[in-house]
Scaffold this active site. Structure first.
Site, short mmCIF file in Angstrom:
data_model
loop_
_atom_site.label_atom_id
_atom_site.label_comp_id
_atom_site.label_asym_id
_atom_site.label_seq_id
_atom_site.Cartn_x
_atom_site.Cartn_y
_atom_site.Cartn_z
N GLY A 255 41.45 36.96 49.89
CA GLY A 255 41.33 38.40 50.18
C GLY A 255 42.61 38.86 50.87
O GLY A 255 42.76 38.64 52.07
N GLY B 254 45.34 36.23 45.27
CA GLY B 254 44.83 37.16 44.27
C GLY B 254 45.87 38.17 43.86
O GLY B 254 46.85 37.85 43.18
N CYS C 69 30.62 39.89 41.01
CA CYS C 69 31.53 40.84 40.36
C CYS C 69 31.02 42.27 40.61
O CYS C 69 29.88 42.59 40.26
CB CYS C 69 31.62 40.58 38.86
C1 SIN Z 1 36.22 41.89 36.69
O1 SIN Z 1 36.40 41.25 35.63
O2 SIN Z 1 35.64 42.99 36.70
C2 SIN Z 1 36.70 41.33 37.99
C3 SIN Z 1 36.09 40.04 38.29
C4 SIN Z 1 35.33 40.02 39.57
O3 SIN Z 1 35.59 40.84 40.45
O4 SIN Z 1 34.49 39.15 39.73
#
Ligand code: SIN
Length: 284
Positions: free
Chosen positions: A220, A242, A112
């Site tokens: 992606g 996504g 993340c």
């Molecule tokens: C997030 O909750 O910031 C996005 C999740 C991720 O990119 O893993």
């Protein structure tokens, strides 16, 4: 196999799309609740979307008691995304969630861009989770690793069953007039069409490094069946959608039928037969 990328569907939208997905991937869970990052945390950009959600989630206990039963009502394979600050956090979630028969896969979010990175290395986290759960573990990796194929082979050796490639890229969007960052945390995760060649390269090199022996979920910027077929040719065995889901809940159905058509047009009876096709010219 078509999935959603973690975090791109919520409890309200999931039931509307679930039937057109082969498995549902839940938003990342952490041991304790997280309110997420300060607002604003979404900004559109050329060719994609910048997010800084910050792993907002209700925490393991509430997820287990209240959210998981709702997801189980979908009566479909469930993948649960797991996050944390260290290997013990990840292992704690895997142990608890992994005991549920309804959970097919634990996807370890090792990438993340909107939270501080876990102190432990990817392989160490995978090994800790493998020690407490027999469920399939997929490692979700960042496209910004200096050598993603090396990390991929490391996590497989540590006990991962598969790879989820890729998470978003770190990006920045500035306001047109004030020139200030549009996100409160300034830098966020950039996803969408621009991520497509990056994801393709990651899948391609990890497929080569693992010699096609492990399943790979490619994701992606997939918006069409041809985009999905490209990922499969690079080495993906499944494709996740996504950001396209934010604007088009019909996307899974459409991408699936386009994918079958695009595969047939190239002489493949099924899309899965195209797996690794991009590598053939390079075979020794
Ligand atoms: C997030 O909750 O910031 C996005 C999740 C991720 O990119 O893993």
């Amino acid at each position: 196999m078509i999935l959603n990328a973690s975090g791109c569907l919520d409890a309200l939208t999931a039931p509307r799309v679930a039937r057109s997905l082969d498995a549902f991937v839940a938003k990342t869970i952490t041991p304790e609740p997280r309110p997420g990052n300060a607002q604003p945390r979404l900004a559109e950009s050329d060719f994609g979307l910048l997010n800084s959600i910050g792993l907002q989630n209700p925490g393991l206990d509430v997820f287990y008691a209240e959210v998981l039963p709702l997801l189980e009502e979908l009566e479909m394979p469930l993948w649960i995304s797991v996050g944390g600050s260290n290997a013990a956090d990840y292992a704690r979630i895997c142990e608890r969630i992994g005991e549920r028969d309804s959970v097919d896969v634990l996807e370890l979010n090792l990438s993340c861009p909107n939270v501080d990175p876990a102190a432990a290395g990817a392989a160490e986290i995978v090994a800790a989770c493998r020690a407490v759960s027999g469920k399939p573990l997929y490692a979700k990796l960042s496209p910004q690793l200096p050598d993603i194929a090396e990390v991929a082979t490391g996590v497989i050796e540590a006990g991962a069953s598969g790879l989820s490639l890729v998470n978003s890229l770190r990006g920045l969007v500035l306001d047109e007039w004030t020139l200030e960052p549009r996100l409160a945390r300034a830098v966020g995760g950039y996803s969408g069409a621009a991520l497509r060649p990056v994801a393709l390269a990651a899948v391609f090199s990890c497929y080569e490094a693992t010699k096609g022996t492990v399943p790979i979920v490619g994701m992606g910027g997939v918006q069409s069946g041809k985009h999905a077929l490209d990922l499969i040719a690079a080495g993906a065995s499944a494709v996740a959608l996504g950001s396209v889901l934010f604007g088009d809940l019909e996307a899974p159905e459409r991408v699936r039928s386009e994918l079958e058509e695009e595969a047939r047009a190239r002489g493949f009876e099924r899309p899965s037969e195209a797996r690794g096709a991009a590598h053939q010219p390079f075979a020794a």
